[in-house]
Each structure stands twice: as C-alpha cells, then as structure tokens.
Design an enzyme around this catalytic site. Structure first.
Site, PDB file in Angstrom:
ATOM      1  N   SER A 186      20.282 -11.912  33.562  1.00 50.13           N
ATOM      2  CA  SER A 186      19.969 -11.340  32.247  1.00 50.13           C
ATOM      3  C   SER A 186      21.176 -10.823  31.482  1.00 50.13           C
ATOM      4  O   SER A 186      21.076 -10.531  30.295  1.00 50.13           O
ATOM      5  CB  SER A 186      18.968 -10.195  32.417  1.00 50.13           C
TER       6      SER A 186
ATOM      7  N   HIS B 196      15.874 -13.165  34.747  1.00 54.33           N
ATOM      8  CA  HIS B 196      14.755 -13.694  33.981  1.00 54.33           C
ATOM      9  C   HIS B 196      14.389 -15.059  34.541  1.00 54.33           C
ATOM     10  O   HIS B 196      15.273 -15.838  34.924  1.00 54.33           O
ATOM     11  CB  HIS B 196      15.115 -13.831  32.500  1.00 54.33           C
TER      12      HIS B 196
ATOM     13  N   LYS C 259      15.369 -62.736   8.220  1.00 56.46           N
ATOM     14  CA  LYS C 259      16.660 -62.068   8.437  1.00 56.46           C
ATOM     15  C   LYS C 259      17.378 -62.825   9.538  1.00 56.46           C
ATOM     16  O   LYS C 259      16.893 -62.917  10.667  1.00 56.46           O
ATOM     17  CB  LYS C 259      16.482 -60.604   8.819  1.00 56.46           C
TER      18      LYS C 259
END
EC number: 6.5.1.1
Length: 759
Positions: free
Chosen positions: A172, A178, A481
């Site tokens: 943390s 965490h 194309k």
C-alpha cells in the site's frame, strides 16, 4: 475533452521540496506521474478522483479535495455525484495530461472507488455505475509484521480462487497490503461489499488467531484486519501507483506473489517503482483490461447506444493523422440542419449549420460546435431511430478535401479558415467562435488559383477506409481493389512515362509496360491505375509483384482517365470519366476491369468470391482531387492491411539471433512516429538478410518515435531513421494503438513515409 493541442499543464515551483527527508521536489513528482501514466491510467480512468494534497510538503498539513475547482482546466473530464450533503463534481483522470495536473496540484495521493461512471444512453450523462473489481485492505494491528500480512494475503487469494476469481497484491505504500480482484461481470457496490464481507468473515473463522473482520480497533492487536468496507460505493482506496504522503515517497506498488514469500518484503519508493515498470510493465494489466481511458470520441460514444443506432461507434482510440477530408451531411432531425465536418487529428471536428454554409460573401450563418465524430462518419448515410440522439435521416450532401489556412478550435478564441474542394461546394470559408459553442460561418473571397494540369506534379486521389455494405448503386460505382502498385501513366503519341504514388519516375522499372506507348499512340492521355502480377488463378498477387523479375508478366489495369487529347478531366464527374475511359479501351488494347454488379454488399461479396483484395466505391458525381484522401472514394478490404514506417529492429533468437528478428512499426504523427507494435511473422530468411543490409546505413541513436517505448518493446532494439515503408496484415487495432497479430507482406518502395496514414 479538448484536442491534444489544448491540453497543457505548466509546472510551477518545480524546485519546491515536497519530501524534506529525501529532498524530493515537485519536479520529481511531476516526472513520476508522467512516467507511470501508461500503467496507472487504466486503474483510475472512469472513476471519480479524490485528491489528498500537500501543497507545502509532507511535513505540513494536508487536506482532502473532492469538489473540482472552478479554475480547473476545461479539458479535464468530470462528472457529478449526489451525496447526502449535496452534489460534488469530481475530476476523472483519464489522460497523461490529467495526471500532470494532479502533480501540479501537489496532490500526492489519488483515491478512487471500485466503481466507474457509466453513460446514460442518449443523453450521455455520467452516473455512478457498478463495481468492476473487489479490494481488500489488509491493515496490520499492533505487532503484526509483513510476513503475517503476506500469509493472510495468500489465504484470501486461495479463498477467492475457489470461486474462480484471480487476485493481485499491492503493497500500500503505508503499512499494509491491498488485494485487488477483477470481476467477470460488474455488480452493484452493495453486492460487492456483501461478497467481500463474507470472504473476510470466512477467513476470520478459518484463522481466528490472525484475522479479524471487525472494525473495532481494540480487537486488532496482533491481528490483521481484513477491511472489506472499502468496496462500498461511498468509499475510496488509494489508487495503484499513487504516491503516499508519508515521510518518504513510497508508492502503492503492484507486486508479484513470489515477492510476498520474501521475508524482507517492504514498501517501495517511487524511483524503485519506475525501475520495475521499465523492466516488468504493469503487473496489474489484467485487473482493469477494459478501462475506458478517455479520448476525443468519449463524448460521442456516451451519447449513443450501439445496439440502437446504425451510426459507426468505434471502440478504438482515434489515431492522430494529417488527413484533410470534409463532409457536409443533410440531417433531417427534429430541427433539420446540415452537419459540417472537418477531418482533424484523427476525428471529424463538427458543427451543426442550420442554413448550410453560405454561398456568398455578404451573409453569415450560425454554426453550433458539436462533439467530435469518428472518421467513419464521413461515409455514413442512414436513418437514426426515433428516440435516439439526433434521430432522423442522414444524407451526404457533399464531400471532398480542404486546405488549412488557420485552425484554432480552442474553448475561448476559436477561428478556423479552410479552402474547400468539393463536388457541390468549394472556396474559402471562415468559422469564428462568438460565444461558447456558437460560431459564425462566413464565405471569404477566393484567392486566385493558378494550378494547371501538369503530369510531373500530379498525385493520385486516395480513398478513405470504410464500409461499402450500405452504399447504393444509384449513387456509387464499385471497382475491385487490386493487390498491386498504384501507377499514373502518361502516354503521349508513342512515348510513355510512369510515376509511382510517391511521385518517383518508375518508367525504367516496368519494361513490360512499354507496349502502352504503342497501344495509345494516337492519343495524349493520362491514366490512373494499378500495375499487377497475376497468380496461377488469375488473381493479382502482391507477393509475386514484390518478387517479380524483368521477365515477369506485368499488366496495367486502368481505372480512371484524367486527361484526354488536350482536355483535363479532373473536374469531370466520375461517371463521365468512366464512360470516356471505356470508350478509349474499346478502341485500343487497354485493360479496364469491369465495374462490380449491384449495390455495395453484392459488390463486396463478388470481390470475395474472386479472391480480390476488396472493393473501391466511388461516388458517381465525384470529381478527381489529386493528392487528396476523399470520402467520395471508399475502400473496403476483406482483410486488414496497414502501411507502416520502420523505426527500428530487434535481434532475433535461435536461428535468427545473428540478424533481424522483428521490426518496430510506426505511423507518422506530429511529434514523430506513433508506435504501432512489432512484426516478425511472415518474414523469410532471405527478406531478413536483405532488411539487415538495407537498415544498416539508417542506424541512429535517436528514437524516431514520439514517446518512449514500453519497456517490453524497447529492450534490445536498434533504432533506424524512418525512411522505409512496409505493409503488414493484422487482426485488429488495440485500444493502445498497436497492431495485433501483425504479419509481414513486404516493403512498399512506391510509398513515402509522409504518405502513410492509419487505415
């Protein structure tokens, strides 16, 4: 959100010391947040940012700041949350410039909730949404060491793994750990809190001597408090990669599970975190993979629901380019008007003009600045359903290109002057901001145009990338194309000259096409077309064109006629040029491929059946606009290809270890090449050897890319000057602007780096 040119943060008091114990200055903090932006933004984007500020340093009082000040820059994203005490407007930090603003504010700590804002369909209004992740704050009671925190963290990880969830650890930057868990499906903040509380309680039952899930501080001594309450919609947690306002500049730093096994586990400082990012990248990459990092189309997306409107809604971030197309769309909305759009920096800057642009210099017309639109909108025609934003029929009224004399669309003193080159409208126009989003459109007197038709200065007209499925044969013609090299051909009574798309004279490179001089000996013509080499099935082959020899059969397929026996045809409609071209072909041996039958969808299916590259759709009333990429020509390919500029190479491994293993690709932008990833697949050993030889004289110590490369891509590379153009095939663009699953097609000696744009 403003354009990149509008987003600026000026660092003040750069030498001010914010961490006296280490001498860390405000400039250091600014550099840190710039350095972590690429990895941090995904974990805070879309979430309201609460800031904890230490304007006079960490040895002086700090204060939390939720409400966004009126002095905040206008480009900063924001949204409002209703609390019991009233409403609060929060900033949303979703850009590197936003993080720079955080640093300039001496907001050392950034706190965010586990939910993100979501946009209301239609209105685009942002409201608090569901939680996208869980967080557990492991808070050590008196006497608890990091090793005990790590033990509890592993227990949480294993418990969550039993229900199919993955967990990521973060030291943390303060005392604790965490743990973050991404949710496969977002849930309400209340639901997330209930789930987290149950996990904490089960852990307390399994490890009563070490774990408590109770908030009472008197019960925490010698235990780890598994704080589940931070999943509440009203609470926030220090964001991953945020600095901490403690004596030393520590960081909420992502860690590996292997690191948690280290008895010497400790908190990390900001310089250590920067080193780790350069080496490992983002250890939390899988936590917020779908993070909505804002871009210039964020507002556009918020106002539309892709399941309800046929409008194009691209998810990828727009890529800055130098395109210069414009489109005017007739919009039969509740209040009928015209939409005027200019391509700029990868988007269509847009105005709603009730009376269209004025056709003379004596009047001004109102223009309302609206949200930027995606480039795909330039070819959009269709009906927006009732009840949706902008409901009504949209028809293309005109399109073309423009030249820029001035382009300032900032929020205060906007002024745009452009010279339009369209089929129905042309000339110089000024748009001037008067107040807020209200502008005036004014036609200016034209400057004398002295351009004449000269083959040596002629550049081919270019198509925009789009979809032909919705285009109708009554308005559009459809050509195949062809997978070859674009050529402009001048045949003048027995003499022939060939020029590439980039303007090079390539007559000597195509001895096979000398017969054109004899075929067209009775005329002076300029043709636009494609040089092709056919495979055994009669299909143009780019590979065989690349590797052709002097004895290879090369054909020229003409698809446009620009000049005929003293008459320039650039201003003539396409359908009339086409008739003249077909008449010329009937009287000579010139090859002119037939138009494809039916509407766009049928033409596209026909080209796929024949194995061609795709379809080019051309408006029947379009004029030929040399050197311009226009919405009146649309290309739609069966597979994704992209021209790229080579910016460096990485040595290979195994059998390729002595030479080039992969190439670094880029797309030209205002500040240099915009990194588009690496390509190694599809390169033969012969091509690799040739490339190494070609790249050797281009080596440079200076990166040609506009920003530092990610650590995983910058390792072991050799930069080169951006001089070579190549073409690759790929599956998709990533949100970060990278080409996914790219494979090599070949070099494009017919293209200049400056001509390369994102398709």
């Amino acid at each position: 959100m403003g354009s990149a040119s509008e987003q600026r943060v000026t660092l003040t008091n750069a030498d001010k010391v914010l961490y006296p114990a280490t001498g860390t200055t405000k400039s250091d903090i600014f550099d840190y947040y710039a350095g972590v932006a690429e990895v941090m933004l995904g974990h805070i984007a879309g979430r309201p940012a609460t800031r904890k500020r230490w304007p006079n340093g960490v040895d002086q009082p700090a204060f939390f700041e939720k409400q966004l000040a009126l002095s905040a820059p206008p480009w900063l994203s924001r949204a409002t949350v209703a609390h019991r005490s009233g409403t609060t407007t929060y900033p949303i930090i979703d850009s590197a410039t936003g993080l720079a603003w955080i640093a300039q504010q001496a907001a050392l700590e950034v706190h965010v909730p586990q939910w993100r804002f979501v946009a209301e369909p239609g209105s685009g209004e942002l409201n608090p949404g569901p939680a996208t992740r869980l967080v557990f704050d492991l808070d050590p009671g008196e006497g608890v060491m990091m090793a005990q925190l790590a033990e509890v963290a592993r227990a949480v990880r294993d418990l969550l793994a039993d229900i199919g969830l993955v967990t990521f650890p973060v030291t943390s930057g303060s005392k604790g750990l965490h743990l973050y868990t991404p949710l496969d499906e977002p849930v309400s903040s209340r639901g997330a809190t209930v789930l987290a509380k149950r996990v904490a309680q089960r852990l307390e039952q399994a490890m009563p001597a070490l774990v408590t899930s109770t908030m009472t501080k008197s019960l925490r001594a010698g235990k780890v408090f598994v704080d589940w309450s931070q999943n509440s919609g009203s609470k926030t947690t220090i964001a991953p990669y945020s600095l901490r306002g403690r004596t030393h500049p520590t960081v909420a730093a992502p860690r590996t599970w292997a690191e948690l096994d280290d008895p010497a586990l400790r908190q990390l400082s900001y310089d250590e975190v920067l080193t780790r990012i350069a080496r490992d990248g983002d250890l939390l990459e899988r936590l917020d993979a779908d993070a909505p990092v804002a871009d210039r189309l964020t507002r556009y997306r918020r106002m539309r629901d892709a399941s309800k409107t046929p409008e194009p809604i691209p998810t990828a971030k727009p890529v800055t380019g130098d395109g210069n197309t414009f489109v005017i769309q007739e919009h039969h909305a509740r209040r009928p008007h015209y939409d005027f759009r200019l391509e700029r920096d990868g988007v269509l800057v847009s105005w709603a003009v009730p009376k269209n642009l004025p056709d003379n210099t004596s009047v001004n017309h109102l223009a309302i600045h609206t949200e930027d639109h995606p480039l795909e909108y330039a070819t959009f025609e269709g009906a927006i359903p009732s009840g949706e934003y902008g409901a009504g029929k949209v028809i293309i009224w005109d399109s073309g290109t423009y030249d820029t004399e001035k382009f300032h669309d900032d929020p205060h003193t906007g002024e745009v002057i452009v010279n339009l080159h369209g089929g129905r409208i042309s000339g110089r126009y000024a748009l001037i901001r008067t107040n807020g989003d209200r502008w005036l459109a004014h036609r200016l007197k034209n400057q004398k145009d002295q351009k004449v038709f000269e083959f040596d200065n002629l550049a081919p007209m270019l198509a925009t990338h789009g979809t032909v499925a919705g285009l109708k044969a009554s308005q559009w013609a459809f050509e195949g194309k062809w997978d070859g090299y674009r050529l402009l051909v001048e045949a003048d009574h027995g003499a022939v000259r060939l020029r590439s798309r980039s303007g090079r004279d390539v007559t000597a490179e195509y001895p096979q096409l000398r017969a054109l001089a004899e075929d067209l000996a009775d005329h002076h013509v300029v043709l636009d077309g494609e040089a092709v080499v056919l495979d055994s099935s009669g299909v143009p082959s780019f590979s065989q064109m690349q590797n052709r020899g002097r004895d290879t059969r090369v054909e020229f397929w003409a698809f446009d006629l620009l000049y005929l026996d003293g008459r320039a045809l650039l201003g003539t409609r396409y359908q009339d040029r086409r008739k003249l071209l077909e008449t010329l072909a009937n009287a000579t041996s010139l090859t002119v491929p037939e138009l494809l039958p039916g509407d766009g969808a049928q033409a596209f299916a026909c080209s796929r059946k024949h194995g061609w590259e795709g379809v080019i759709a051309k408006r029947r009333d379009s004029r030929y606009q040399p050197g311009r990429r226009c919405a009146s020509w649309v290309k739609d390919k069966h597979w994704n290809t992209q021209e790229v500029v080579i910016g460096g190479w990485r040595a290979g491994e195994g059998g390729r270890s002595s030479g080039v293993g992969s190439l670094l690709m880029g797309i030209p932008g205002p500040g240099g090449l915009q990194f588009a990833g690496r390509v190694g697949t599809g390169l033969s050993e012969r091509e690799l050897a040739n490339l190494k030889e070609m790249l050797a004289p281009l080596h440079t110590d200076e990166s040609p890319f506009d920003v530092p490369l990610p650590a995983r891509d910058a390792k072991g590379i050799t930069y080169v000057k951006p001089a070579l153009v190549a073409e690759v095939r790929y599956s998709e663009w990533t949100p970060e602007g990278r080409l996914r699953q790219s494979s090599w097609r070949g070099l494009r000696p017919d293209k200049k780096p400056s001509e390369v744009v994102r398709e």
